[in-house]
Design a protein around this motif. Sequence first.
Motif, PDB file in Angstrom:
ATOM      1  N   LYS A   5       0.833  -1.200   0.000  1.00 59.76           N
ATOM      2  CA  LYS A   5       0.000   0.000   0.000  1.00 59.76           C
ATOM      3  C   LYS A   5       0.869   1.251   0.000  1.00 59.76           C
ATOM      4  O   LYS A   5       2.030   1.229   0.431  1.00 59.76           O
ATOM      5  CB  LYS A   5      -0.933   0.020   1.212  1.00 59.76           C
ATOM      6  CG  LYS A   5      -0.251   0.304   2.548  1.00 59.76           C
ATOM      7  CD  LYS A   5      -1.277   0.302   3.671  1.00 59.76           C
ATOM      8  CE  LYS A   5      -0.637   0.687   5.008  1.00 59.76           C
ATOM      9  NZ  LYS A   5      -0.199   2.084   5.052  1.00 59.76           N
ATOM     10  N   GLN A   6       0.292   2.355  -0.462  1.00 61.01           N
ATOM     11  CA  GLN A   6       0.963   3.649  -0.373  1.00 61.01           C
ATOM     12  C   GLN A   6       0.966   4.106   1.084  1.00 61.01           C
ATOM     13  O   GLN A   6       0.143   3.675   1.890  1.00 61.01           O
ATOM     14  CB  GLN A   6       0.237   4.680  -1.248  1.00 61.01           C
ATOM     15  CG  GLN A   6       0.318   4.390  -2.741  1.00 61.01           C
ATOM     16  CD  GLN A   6       1.745   4.480  -3.267  1.00 61.01           C
ATOM     17  OE1 GLN A   6       2.534   5.298  -2.792  1.00 61.01           O
ATOM     18  NE2 GLN A   6       2.090   3.633  -4.218  1.00 61.01           N
ATOM     19  N   PRO A   7       1.889   5.010   1.468  1.00 62.00           N
ATOM     20  CA  PRO A   7       2.007   5.394   2.887  1.00 62.00           C
ATOM     21  C   PRO A   7       0.725   5.958   3.487  1.00 62.00           C
ATOM     22  O   PRO A   7       0.453   5.762   4.666  1.00 62.00           O
ATOM     23  CB  PRO A   7       3.117   6.451   2.868  1.00 62.00           C
ATOM     24  CG  PRO A   7       3.928   6.124   1.658  1.00 62.00           C
ATOM     25  CD  PRO A   7       2.964   5.603   0.644  1.00 62.00           C
ATOM     26  N   ASP A   8      -0.087   6.659   2.695  1.00 65.55           N
ATOM     27  CA  ASP A   8      -1.284   7.287   3.247  1.00 65.55           C
ATOM     28  C   ASP A   8      -2.545   6.460   2.987  1.00 65.55           C
ATOM     29  O   ASP A   8      -3.662   6.943   3.199  1.00 65.55           O
ATOM     30  CB  ASP A   8      -1.466   8.688   2.658  1.00 65.55           C
ATOM     31  CG  ASP A   8      -1.569   8.669   1.131  1.00 65.55           C
ATOM     32  OD1 ASP A   8      -1.211   7.639   0.547  1.00 65.55           O
ATOM     33  OD2 ASP A   8      -1.999   9.682   0.551  1.00 65.55           O
ATOM     34  N   ALA A   9      -2.384   5.238   2.534  1.00 67.89           N
ATOM     35  CA  ALA A   9      -3.543   4.408   2.189  1.00 67.89           C
ATOM     36  C   ALA A   9      -4.016   3.622   3.407  1.00 67.89           C
ATOM     37  O   ALA A   9      -3.287   3.422   4.370  1.00 67.89           O
ATOM     38  CB  ALA A   9      -3.195   3.460   1.055  1.00 67.89           C
ATOM     39  N   ASN A  10      -5.266   3.160   3.328  1.00 70.30           N
ATOM     40  CA  ASN A  10      -5.878   2.389   4.399  1.00 70.30           C
ATOM     41  C   ASN A  10      -5.785   0.902   4.061  1.00 70.30           C
ATOM     42  O   ASN A  10      -6.289   0.455   3.019  1.00 70.30           O
ATOM     43  CB  ASN A  10      -7.341   2.813   4.576  1.00 70.30           C
ATOM     44  CG  ASN A  10      -7.994   2.121   5.754  1.00 70.30           C
ATOM     45  OD1 ASN A  10      -8.345   0.956   5.673  1.00 70.30           O
ATOM     46  ND2 ASN A  10      -8.155   2.837   6.843  1.00 70.30           N
ATOM     47  N   GLY A  99      -8.788  14.138   8.989  1.00 72.11           N
ATOM     48  CA  GLY A  99      -8.361  13.075   8.087  1.00 72.11           C
ATOM     49  C   GLY A  99      -7.844  11.848   8.805  1.00 72.11           C
ATOM     50  O   GLY A  99      -7.103  11.046   8.222  1.00 72.11           O
ATOM     51  N   TYR A 100      -8.222  11.657  10.078  1.00 73.29           N
ATOM     52  CA  TYR A 100      -7.776  10.497  10.843  1.00 73.29           C
ATOM     53  C   TYR A 100      -8.695   9.304  10.568  1.00 73.29           C
ATOM     54  O   TYR A 100      -9.840   9.464  10.154  1.00 73.29           O
ATOM     55  CB  TYR A 100      -7.779  10.791  12.340  1.00 73.29           C
ATOM     56  CG  TYR A 100      -6.770  11.831  12.773  1.00 73.29           C
ATOM     57  CD1 TYR A 100      -5.777  12.270  11.915  1.00 73.29           C
ATOM     58  CD2 TYR A 100      -6.808  12.373  14.056  1.00 73.29           C
ATOM     59  CE1 TYR A 100      -4.853  13.223  12.307  1.00 73.29           C
ATOM     60  CE2 TYR A 100      -5.889  13.324  14.467  1.00 73.29           C
ATOM     61  CZ  TYR A 100      -4.913  13.749  13.591  1.00 73.29           C
ATOM     62  OH  TYR A 100      -4.000  14.681  13.984  1.00 73.29           O
ATOM     63  N   SER A 101      -8.182   8.118  10.833  1.00 72.89           N
ATOM     64  CA  SER A 101      -8.961   6.894  10.660  1.00 72.89           C
ATOM     65  C   SER A 101      -9.163   6.230  12.014  1.00 72.89           C
ATOM     66  O   SER A 101      -8.573   6.626  13.024  1.00 72.89           O
ATOM     67  CB  SER A 101      -8.236   5.929   9.713  1.00 72.89           C
ATOM     68  OG  SER A 101      -7.001   5.515  10.293  1.00 72.89           O
ATOM     69  N   ARG A 176       5.486  10.892  15.476  1.00 70.25           N
ATOM     70  CA  ARG A 176       4.527  10.649  14.393  1.00 70.25           C
ATOM     71  C   ARG A 176       3.497   9.600  14.801  1.00 70.25           C
ATOM     72  O   ARG A 176       2.317   9.702  14.470  1.00 70.25           O
ATOM     73  CB  ARG A 176       5.269  10.178  13.138  1.00 70.25           C
ATOM     74  CG  ARG A 176       6.149  11.227  12.478  1.00 70.25           C
ATOM     75  CD  ARG A 176       5.313  12.258  11.733  1.00 70.25           C
ATOM     76  NE  ARG A 176       4.548  11.631  10.676  1.00 70.25           N
ATOM     77  CZ  ARG A 176       5.007  11.376   9.462  1.00 70.25           C
ATOM     78  NH1 ARG A 176       6.251  11.703   9.148  1.00 70.25           N
ATOM     79  NH2 ARG A 176       4.236  10.821   8.541  1.00 70.25           N
ATOM     80  N   GLU A 180      -1.648  11.335  16.384  1.00 75.33           N
ATOM     81  CA  GLU A 180      -3.092  11.125  16.289  1.00 75.33           C
ATOM     82  C   GLU A 180      -3.681  10.794  17.658  1.00 75.33           C
ATOM     83  O   GLU A 180      -4.796  11.213  17.980  1.00 75.33           O
ATOM     84  CB  GLU A 180      -3.400  10.006  15.291  1.00 75.33           C
ATOM     85  CG  GLU A 180      -3.134  10.384  13.843  1.00 75.33           C
ATOM     86  CD  GLU A 180      -3.688   9.346  12.868  1.00 75.33           C
ATOM     87  OE1 GLU A 180      -4.530   8.535  13.301  1.00 75.33           O
ATOM     88  OE2 GLU A 180      -3.291   9.358  11.700  1.00 75.33           O
TER      89      GLU A 180
END
Length: 784
Positions: A5-10, A99-101, A176, A180
């Motif tokens: 996955k890309q770094p910002d993907a879920n 934009g948090y999950s 990092r 969150e």
Amino acid sequence: LAIYKQPDANTVKIVDAINDRLPTFRAQIPASVKMELLADRSLSIRDSVEDVQVTLGIAVGLVIVVIFLFLRSAAATIIPALAVPISLVATFAAMYGFGYSINNMTLLALTLSVGFVVDDAIVMLENIVRHIEGGMEPFEAALKGSKEIGFTIVSITFSLIAVFIPVLLMGGMVGRVFREFAVTITVTILLSGFVSLTLTPMLCARVLKHEGENNNIVLRIFDAMFKAWLRGYEVTLDVVLKYRFSMVFVMLATLAGTVWLYIVIPKGFFPVEDTGFINAITEGPSDISFKAMYDRQLQIGNILREDPAVDYLNSTVGAGGPNPTNNYGRFFVALKPRSERTEDSTAVIQRLRAKTNAVTGMATYYQNVQNINITGRISKSEFQYTLQSSDTETLYRVGPEMLAKIQKLPGLRDVTGDLYVKNPQMTMQIDRKAAAVYGVSIDQVRQELYDCFGSRQVATIYTAVNDYMVIEECDPKIQADPTGLSKVYLKTNLNGQSTGGVAPAMGSGVNGATAPTGPVIPLSAVTKLVPTVGALVVNHQGQQPSMTISFNLAPGYALGAAVDAIRQIEEETHLPASIVSGFQGAAQVFQDSLKGQGVLVLAAVFASFVVLGILYESFIHPITIISGLPSAGVGALIVLIMFKMDLSVIAMIGIVMLVGIVKKNAIMMIDFAVQRRADGLEAEEAIREACLLRFRPIMMTSLAAIFGALPIALGAGAGAELRQPLGVAVVGGLLVSQLLTLYITPVIYIYLDKLDRVLKRRLNPPVDLREPHEPMGPHAIAAE
């Protein structure tokens, strides 16, 4: 097929999307081909999130029970209970805006916040209920109670938020990870304070009523028990206030104990999670052939498959990808679900290590796959220690010495290095005179060797479906042994035909030259084999030659202890000045986080002091409020040691949270005492009345926070290993601080109140308003 996955993907969304497409892919391939899902990293994430949701529900239920037992009214219980869903739903809206999950960090923040989201509502509700129990009407009580307690709630809310400011400003990878977490919990606290100042008093005015005698046996027993607690506290408080100097020694002892325990407690990084996946790296002799490596890898794979805890595995062998050389292999092992296993993944690794290391000539190194990966560094073991030097001779001499010493440390497992300077090699020396006699060129020898041992493509077979390369090579039996070189033959030019110095190949002319057509001779007629040793691979770190020593930790052994032990070996070895040493990967990040732990706690205390100083417009009262913090630190560290847990980064965040939570007891006492002091009471009378009057809300909020964190401390579900140290630290700190701050805070208040009065008299002396000629008299003295 490996999908990253890309770094910002879920991760969960990506896995769901892949599963949706798999039926289409299966329909496009022949029926004889099976397409199966080998490694689904979303499983541990889903299980962990589900477990946190269950923990969140349990925490909410326990907190509501605590409130009901103290207030003995269903209507009164509903009011603070509503603060939980309203604050959490509003927090979800804020998370969506940021934009948090929903992930491990944000859910951990929400679960912990349950215990003190209701704190503000409890304080407001209890003060209003106290007035109603005194005979006041609910509406009037709501107005008066909210006016009295409003400033206290503001103080509690902002002082609790203040401790997370340093966490928000943390740098590096650890910062990092927890950003969150800090933002989520800060938003939740801020919203709960707003709800407590608005919704809670409104509901109290509309919902609460004068309650009659409760006949519920459980509530009556608890009420009697609470009255016994209050009476016991009153008696012991009077004794403490009479001999209050002894509590100063207790406070100093807790401060010294906190410092001492912080020094001696084992330091760790992140707790090891049982995600159900294990990475294993196999290593054979540096001179092993691919066929031999394959056979041994297959043998280890069969051992792994036979283990009852293993579900399935994937195996790769040979150079390529993350494997630097031909003597490396890898396994990706999926364990059966936790409910079907009697052991955790660490215990499974201990068993597998004993079985697979019995394979002759092979070493196997295991690592637990973790949800939180601080570093992407690939290594045979989890932690790395590197030696660098441009002086390779010194590096190759000192490196193996350090490796041998580190391997003797009892707390380390799977200690290995990546320095291979004794790899067997075969050097072929050409006898140029003999080659000239036979008419054999040097390039002809090289080409003949490539024909036998290389991968020369000599043809291509074309079919309707695919193309197949035809590779020329010798009999594999010849390739497996250096003595097979004696069975390689060269054509000569003894018939007088010249090759013009150009290498012949495949029996035909090359670059216009004519291939030798004379009789053949063995390769040994013009060459000599000389066995030597050399480097299998030359590793570099920061563009300098390096050697990396990798290691895992034995169960119960802390990373901090391993780092200290290796540093001690460094000092005893007296490394040359040309050698630069240091930890890499997760061990390096751990060292960076260790440097900032003390600063983080001090920054949290300082931020709280500044906020309280602004709210109270005094520097005396904030000191009184934070005087009980050492007791929380002692409790947290003692309980961590009792449960044999490291002071990990997760546990340290729990201690930072305690800095904010513990202060609320003192704030409730001091705020009421300041009001009563302004009414004319002496300091001792004011603080005694405040302690007894605020005893019930203090017990309610403390027990709510304890029971809110208790499911985390006792967690046994998926991913519970990551969250448990935080819950243990919070529960342990609250249990000890709850007892000590009830006595330390009033004593410190009395002493600092006297200091405050003395400083005010000195800084603001009385002004003499008499005329210069007016004589001093008794009336003037009385007026003064």
